[in-house]
Motif scaffolding. Sequence first.
Motif, mmCIF file in Angstrom:
data_model
loop_
_atom_site.group_PDB
_atom_site.id
_atom_site.type_symbol
_atom_site.label_atom_id
_atom_site.label_comp_id
_atom_site.label_asym_id
_atom_site.label_seq_id
_atom_site.Cartn_x
_atom_site.Cartn_y
_atom_site.Cartn_z
ATOM 1 N N MET A 138 0.828 -1.193 0.000
ATOM 2 C CA MET A 138 0.000 0.000 0.000
ATOM 3 C C MET A 138 0.870 1.254 0.000
ATOM 4 O O MET A 138 1.907 1.291 0.650
ATOM 5 C CB MET A 138 -0.913 0.024 1.231
ATOM 6 N N ILE A 139 0.402 2.273 -0.711
ATOM 7 C CA ILE A 139 1.047 3.587 -0.676
ATOM 8 C C ILE A 139 0.241 4.444 0.289
ATOM 9 O O ILE A 139 -0.961 4.679 0.082
ATOM 10 C CB ILE A 139 1.063 4.258 -2.064
ATOM 11 N N THR A 140 0.884 4.912 1.359
ATOM 12 C CA THR A 140 0.150 5.629 2.405
ATOM 13 C C THR A 140 0.647 7.056 2.634
ATOM 14 O O THR A 140 0.075 7.770 3.458
ATOM 15 C CB THR A 140 0.223 4.853 3.734
ATOM 16 N N GLY A 141 1.714 7.459 1.950
ATOM 17 C CA GLY A 141 2.225 8.813 2.119
ATOM 18 C C GLY A 141 2.954 9.275 0.879
ATOM 19 O O GLY A 141 3.594 8.481 0.190
ATOM 20 N N LEU A 142 2.858 10.582 0.586
ATOM 21 C CA LEU A 142 3.473 11.145 -0.606
ATOM 22 C C LEU A 142 4.181 12.449 -0.250
ATOM 23 O O LEU A 142 3.712 13.216 0.589
ATOM 24 C CB LEU A 142 2.424 11.445 -1.679
ATOM 25 N N GLY A 143 5.295 12.709 -0.928
ATOM 26 C CA GLY A 143 5.992 13.979 -0.774
ATOM 27 C C GLY A 143 6.738 14.324 -2.046
ATOM 28 O O GLY A 143 7.311 13.436 -2.686
ATOM 29 N N THR A 144 6.708 15.588 -2.446
ATOM 30 C CA THR A 144 7.402 15.988 -3.674
ATOM 31 C C THR A 144 8.071 17.352 -3.531
ATOM 32 O O THR A 144 7.614 18.213 -2.780
ATOM 33 C CB THR A 144 6.443 16.067 -4.881
ATOM 34 N N VAL A 145 9.133 17.504 -4.269
ATOM 35 C CA VAL A 145 9.768 18.801 -4.526
ATOM 36 C C VAL A 145 9.927 18.861 -6.039
ATOM 37 O O VAL A 145 10.588 17.996 -6.630
ATOM 38 C CB VAL A 145 11.145 18.909 -3.842
ATOM 39 N N SER A 146 9.302 19.837 -6.682
ATOM 40 C CA SER A 146 9.293 19.883 -8.149
ATOM 41 C C SER A 146 9.473 21.309 -8.641
ATOM 42 O O SER A 146 9.645 22.243 -7.843
ATOM 43 C CB SER A 146 7.974 19.316 -8.684
ATOM 44 N N CYS A 147 9.397 21.485 -9.946
ATOM 45 C CA CYS A 147 9.508 22.829 -10.514
ATOM 46 C C CYS A 147 8.335 23.712 -10.096
ATOM 47 O O CYS A 147 8.395 24.942 -10.246
ATOM 48 C CB CYS A 147 9.597 22.761 -12.038
ATOM 49 N N PHE A 148 7.290 23.111 -9.530
ATOM 50 C CA PHE A 148 6.157 23.892 -9.025
ATOM 51 C C PHE A 148 6.333 24.286 -7.559
ATOM 52 O O PHE A 148 5.587 25.118 -7.047
ATOM 53 C CB PHE A 148 4.851 23.093 -9.174
ATOM 54 N N GLY A 149 7.283 23.670 -6.870
ATOM 55 C CA GLY A 149 7.511 23.958 -5.460
ATOM 56 C C GLY A 149 7.395 22.709 -4.612
ATOM 57 O O GLY A 149 7.599 21.586 -5.096
ATOM 58 N N ARG A 150 7.066 22.878 -3.345
ATOM 59 C CA ARG A 150 6.969 21.755 -2.398
ATOM 60 C C ARG A 150 5.551 21.224 -2.329
ATOM 61 O O ARG A 150 4.584 21.974 -2.366
ATOM 62 C CB ARG A 150 7.360 22.187 -0.988
ATOM 63 N N GLY A 151 5.439 19.901 -2.172
ATOM 64 C CA GLY A 151 4.171 19.306 -1.786
ATOM 65 C C GLY A 151 3.307 18.814 -2.923
ATOM 66 O O GLY A 151 3.372 19.307 -4.053
ATOM 67 N N ILE A 152 2.478 17.811 -2.600
ATOM 68 C CA ILE A 152 1.625 17.200 -3.620
ATOM 69 C C ILE A 152 0.474 18.108 -4.028
ATOM 70 O O ILE A 152 -0.001 18.031 -5.160
ATOM 71 C CB ILE A 152 1.099 15.826 -3.153
ATOM 72 N N GLU A 153 0.025 18.991 -3.122
ATOM 73 C CA GLU A 153 -1.046 19.917 -3.506
ATOM 74 C C GLU A 153 -0.544 20.873 -4.592
ATOM 75 O O GLU A 153 -1.255 21.166 -5.565
ATOM 76 C CB GLU A 153 -1.539 20.714 -2.301
ATOM 77 N N THR A 154 0.698 21.331 -4.434
ATOM 78 C CA THR A 154 1.295 22.215 -5.426
ATOM 79 C C THR A 154 1.483 21.487 -6.755
ATOM 80 O O THR A 154 1.226 22.043 -7.829
ATOM 81 C CB THR A 154 2.654 22.731 -4.914
ATOM 82 N N LEU A 155 1.935 20.234 -6.686
ATOM 83 C CA LEU A 155 2.112 19.444 -7.904
ATOM 84 C C LEU A 155 0.776 19.217 -8.604
ATOM 85 O O LEU A 155 0.670 19.384 -9.822
ATOM 86 C CB LEU A 155 2.779 18.109 -7.569
ATOM 87 N N TRP A 156 -0.250 18.851 -7.847
ATOM 88 C CA TRP A 156 -1.565 18.596 -8.439
ATOM 89 C C TRP A 156 -2.128 19.863 -9.089
ATOM 90 O O TRP A 156 -2.705 19.810 -10.180
ATOM 91 C CB TRP A 156 -2.523 18.045 -7.384
ATOM 92 N N ALA A 157 -1.932 20.996 -8.435
ATOM 93 C CA ALA A 157 -2.383 22.263 -9.022
ATOM 94 C C ALA A 157 -1.656 22.532 -10.336
ATOM 95 O O ALA A 157 -2.271 22.970 -11.327
ATOM 96 C CB ALA A 157 -2.163 23.415 -8.044
ATOM 97 N N GLY A 158 -0.356 22.273 -10.364
ATOM 98 C CA GLY A 158 0.407 22.460 -11.589
ATOM 99 C C GLY A 158 -0.037 21.517 -12.683
ATOM 100 O O GLY A 158 -0.115 21.900 -13.860
ATOM 101 N N MET A 159 -0.351 20.275 -12.312
ATOM 102 C CA MET A 159 -0.825 19.307 -13.289
ATOM 103 C C MET A 159 -2.136 19.763 -13.926
ATOM 104 O O MET A 159 -2.355 19.596 -15.126
ATOM 105 C CB MET A 159 -0.990 17.928 -12.634
#
Length: 387
Positions: A1-22
């Motif tokens: 199971m995948i129970t946690g996510l974390g990202t640092v991307s060209c959009f900034g920190r966090g999965i909410e930021t990544l999803w907004a960019g997507m």
Amino acid sequence: MITGLGTVSCFGRGIETLWAGMNAAASTPVEVTDPHANMTYRKLYAVPADTVAAQPATVGELPVGDAVRFALDAARQALTDAGLADRDPARTAVVVGSGFGDWRLHEHWRTEGFPTFGGWAPTFSVAAAVGAQLPALGANISISNACAAGGYALSLAADLIRTGQADVVLAGGVETYHRTSMGCFNRLVAVDPERCRPFDADRKGTIFGEGAAMLVVESANHAAERRARRYARLAGVGWSCDGFHLTAPEPEGTQIARAMDEALTAAGIAPDRVGCVVPHATGTILNDVIEARALRRVLGASTETTPLYSLKALTGHTGGGAGAFAAVAAILTLEHQLVPPNPPLGAQDPECPVWLPARAVPLRSPAILVNAYGFGGNNVSLVLTSP
């Protein structure tokens, strides 16, 4: 199971930021300012300055750079997201995929002078440094089979859990800017002068991106015992190797099709039940055509009605982190039951007859196929399903 996510991307920190960019479906690479980047094309989907603190500068006696800092930040995000503040470090492992690790740090030393710490600093220290800082005292493994590394990291995480080596694994991938890969791709004539535009008829190559994507992987039983929120199930994995050429893909796509077939078989998912594909799709001319052909071979008639989500068109090619980023994108798609819009193409390559919806479309089936391929013919496919 995948129970946690974390990202640092060209959009900034966090999965909410990544999803907004997507969902915004727009991003722009920037010109690197490195005075030693003596090459024609120098664009990069860079992590914005000051997104992640410039500390730690060392882990123990080991100097560390942005690769460690990005991966550590994403790992801490994922642990917080999973609600794992209280865990057994001895039963926690780390697996990080990266094409170059902290190579940028070594490049900097070569132009600015070597540090005086009096020791030797390995390039591939990311997993060990992340494990030391969290702490995670189980296996700490760095994987470096090129641009497939992040996908392999997730599959190895599942193996560590299945074999009883760990209860929790922080798995993912990271890549940062460095001159070496950018220079190599310039000399391979495989860099697009404008942006990363997979499947576009006028594409000229790829553009690299920075960032880290980390996921918490644990067994279904462990997640249930602690009543964890479950994002998705890693339901199937397929590995293969072309064994064809140092950089070029095998022309028939036989082995990448095999990896997809094996992942779907392991997951018990029929090709016509795939709700979305997050392809490798780098924007290089050969890779996109061959992957499109292989997808048609695997999905058959349903190819035309299965949406593809081209993440690299937004984040650039994040190298050894690409497979992990693709998995996060797939999981967010499952979570929201929505395939985000693809960035617009000038005109789609007729040799790539795949469906790239320009508007968001509902996810028709809760099963997503993720592909990651690397130089040397390293291939991995993952199937992620709703929990």
